[in-house]
Design an enzyme around this catalytic site. Structure first.
Site, PDB file in Angstrom:
ATOM      1  N   ARG A 190       0.788  -1.411  -0.078  1.00  0.00           N
ATOM      2  CA  ARG A 190      -0.052   0.092  -0.055  1.00  0.00           C
ATOM      3  C   ARG A 190       0.842   1.342   0.004  1.00  0.00           C
ATOM      4  NH1 ARG A 190      -4.459   0.403   4.160  1.00  0.00           N
ATOM      5  NH2 ARG A 190      -3.169  -0.937   5.721  1.00  0.00           N
ATOM      6  N   GLU A 232      -6.678 -13.903  15.432  1.00  0.00           N
ATOM      7  CA  GLU A 232      -6.663 -12.675  14.283  1.00  0.00           C
ATOM      8  C   GLU A 232      -8.073 -12.399  13.969  1.00  0.00           C
ATOM      9  OE1 GLU A 232      -3.757 -11.175  12.904  1.00  0.00           O
ATOM     10  OE2 GLU A 232      -3.200 -11.923  14.886  1.00  0.00           O
ATOM     11  N   ASN A 245       1.383   1.831   6.958  1.00  0.00           N
ATOM     12  CA  ASN A 245       1.237   0.983   5.802  1.00  0.00           C
ATOM     13  C   ASN A 245       0.859   1.820   4.425  1.00  0.00           C
ATOM     14  OD1 ASN A 245       0.771  -1.464   7.218  1.00  0.00           O
ATOM     15  ND2 ASN A 245      -0.689  -0.307   8.428  1.00  0.00           N
ATOM     16  N   ALA A 273      32.467  38.577   1.492  1.00  0.00           N
ATOM     17  CA  ALA A 273      31.486  38.040   0.762  1.00  0.00           C
ATOM     18  C   ALA A 273      31.959  37.457  -0.694  1.00  0.00           C
ATOM     19  CB  ALA A 273      30.621  39.138   0.429  1.00  0.00           C
ATOM     20  N   ARG A 307      44.527  39.388 -10.007  1.00  0.00           N
ATOM     21  CA  ARG A 307      43.365  40.428 -10.806  1.00  0.00           C
ATOM     22  C   ARG A 307      43.989  41.289 -11.740  1.00  0.00           C
ATOM     23  NH1 ARG A 307      41.604  43.767  -5.586  1.00  0.00           N
ATOM     24  NH2 ARG A 307      43.110  45.416  -5.848  1.00  0.00           N
TER      25      ARG A 307
END
Ligand code: UD1
Ligand code: CA
Length: 448
Positions: free
Chosen positions: A15, A152, A224, A360, A420
């Site tokens: 299920r 049962e 289930n 940052a 850079r």
């Protein structure tokens, strides 16, 4: 007394409508099976045996990870709970003590309840509960205070179906007796299955004693369907939140804090709204986690402040007073005391020394497309905003990288590294450029 656990986990769970074995669906970030193992482990069992069937390969793998000492036995065909226990009991022929049978799909049994079962001196003890709606549960037939048998639902008479004391499925029995009793179970019943529940009647026929230990129905909840799993998740979270609050954790909005089975949080930790704890998170006392953080498999030390909007992934180890700010992701990295990474950064596979400041938009470029490499940064360093650290690379103690640098070579302690292009300034050029562009636009309009 020595305890052996048997956990039944062979059923298909039809299920759930899933390729994944039912017991591997997650509740509180951990497979359902982990919850049963976790509760069972509280009894300090000498042996743990998991009965696998459907998806046995995946279940075996999961068990090896969750509990390396647990054994897995295969129940190739699911002929019933009695048959499942019979497979496991073969492994326990040398074991003297009490066996406790649990279900892998029943995650809420509390350790206190299992302790009561383990302490029972009856030959067979069954964990029962008063069901609000007894539905299709097995019914416990009690007479004169003693448990006579379990019937049962399918096999029960109307009179027996009126009984509201139900079988949770958890059973405790002496190992030697259990082996004999399960050997006697037949399958002449409405389901054509070998019912474990038959051992009660069989025990009583032999003059053995049987009793019921009861617990609240909520503990016996089995999963289930996906709907039941979702409801169980809500229940799990509700309990985890209550527990955190009781343990001295501040939750700004408890309904939006999500915990995992193994989340560990110290006293006086403050947690903002919408924080998700995946598996494997530990947070020491006095740390603060602001709103909208997602954390998994990481450690946060005293005094650290995380977020808002931070993500800590596997292997993030944060020492005391670390600050991780918004839109920062940390993975497999060790951050020393007082490290600060306040904004928009990725720190992966990095070792960062005490009191280093990460500017940052810093990125550790840890992946070359094939291999992962580490970035090592010393103590008291200053990584300028928007530094790309192309790993493997090392930045020494007290070193500084210029903003916008791409660092491909090691930087010695105390050095400044600039990676850079040099800045060029052309006076008046912008003004000329804009004049030309505006003139172009005006001409185009005229032509149209
Ligand atoms: C069982 C009990 C019932 C009880 C109910 C509680 C029996 C015969 N019945 O019924 O009295 O009220 O649980 O939920 O025991 N499993 C195996 N191998 C098998 C069959 C089952 O490993 O061959 C496992 C399943 O994966 C599951 C558990 O045992 O985890 C229970 O099996 P299930 O078929 O759900 O039993 P119920 O019919 O619910
Ligand atoms: Ca069931």
């Amino acid at each position: 007394m020595a305890i052996a656990l048997i956990i039944l986990a062979a059923g298909q769970g039809t299920r759930m409508n899933s390729d994944l074995p039912k017991v591997l669906h997650r509740l509180g970030g951990a497979p359902l099976l982990a919850h049963a193992l976790h509760a069972g482990r509280s009894l300090e069992p000498e042996r743990v045996t998991v009965v696998a069937g459907h998806g046995a390969e995946a279940v075996t793998k999961a068990v090896a990870k969750l509990d390396p000492e647990a054994e897995v036995v295969l129940q190739a065909e699911q002929l019933g709970t009695g048959h499942a226990v019979a497979q496991a009991i073969l492994q326990l022929s040398e074991f003297n003590g009490r066996v406790i049978v649990l279900y892998g799909d029943t995650p809420f049994i509390r350790p206190e309840t299992l302790a009561a079962l383990a302490e029972s001196r009856a030959d067979v003890t069954v964990l029962g509960f008063e069901a609000a709606d007894p539905g299709r549960y097995g019914r416990l037939v009690v007479a004169g205070g003693a448990l006579e048998r379990i019937v049962e639902f399918k096999d029960a008479t109307d009179e027996e179906r009126a009984i509201t004391l139900c079988n949770s499925g958890v059973i405790s029995c002496d190992a030697t007796q259990l082996a004999q009793l399960v050997g006697q179970i037949g399958n002449d019943n409405a389901a054509g299955e070998y019912y474990l529940t038959d051992i009660v009647g069989l025990a009583r026929d032999r003059g053995l004693t049987a009793e019921v230990v009861t617990c609240p129905e909520a503990e016996t909840l089995g999963i289930n369907t996906r709907a039941e799993l979702a409801r169980a998740e809500a229940l799990f979270q509700a309990r985890a939140r209550d527990e955190a609050l009781e343990n001295g954790v501040t939750l700004a909005d408890p309904a939006t804090t999500y915990f995992a089975l193994d989340t560990w949080i110290g006293r006086d930790v403050v947690i903002g709204p919408n924080v998700v704890f995946g598996p494997g998170v530990t947070v020491e006392s006095g740390a603060t986690i602001e709103a909208f953080c997602h954390l998994e498999d990481c450690h946060i030390s005293r005094g650290a402040t995380i977020g808002p909007f931070a993500r800590l992934r596997g292997g993030a180890e944060l020492a005391e007073d670390v600050h991780i700010g918004n839109f920062v992701e940390v993975k497999n990295s060790i951050l020393g005391e007082g490290v600060k990474a306040g904004h928009l950064s990725y720190l992966g596979d990095a070792d960062i020394g005490e009191h280093t400041n990460i500017g940052a938009a810093t990125v550790t470029c840890n992946y070359d497309g094939v291999f992962k490499h580490r970035t090592t940064i010393g103590a008291n360093a200053f990584i300028g905003s928007d530094t790309m650290l192309v790993a493997p690379v090392t930045v020494g103690d007290g070193a500084l990288t210029g903003s916008g640098s791409v660092i491909t070579e090691d930087v010695p302690a105390g050095a400044v590294a600039l990676g850079r292009a040099k800045q060029v300034v052309k006076p008046g050029l912008a003004t000329k450029l804009f004049e030309r562009l505006r003139a172009q636009k005006a001409n185009l309009k005229k032509g149209a």
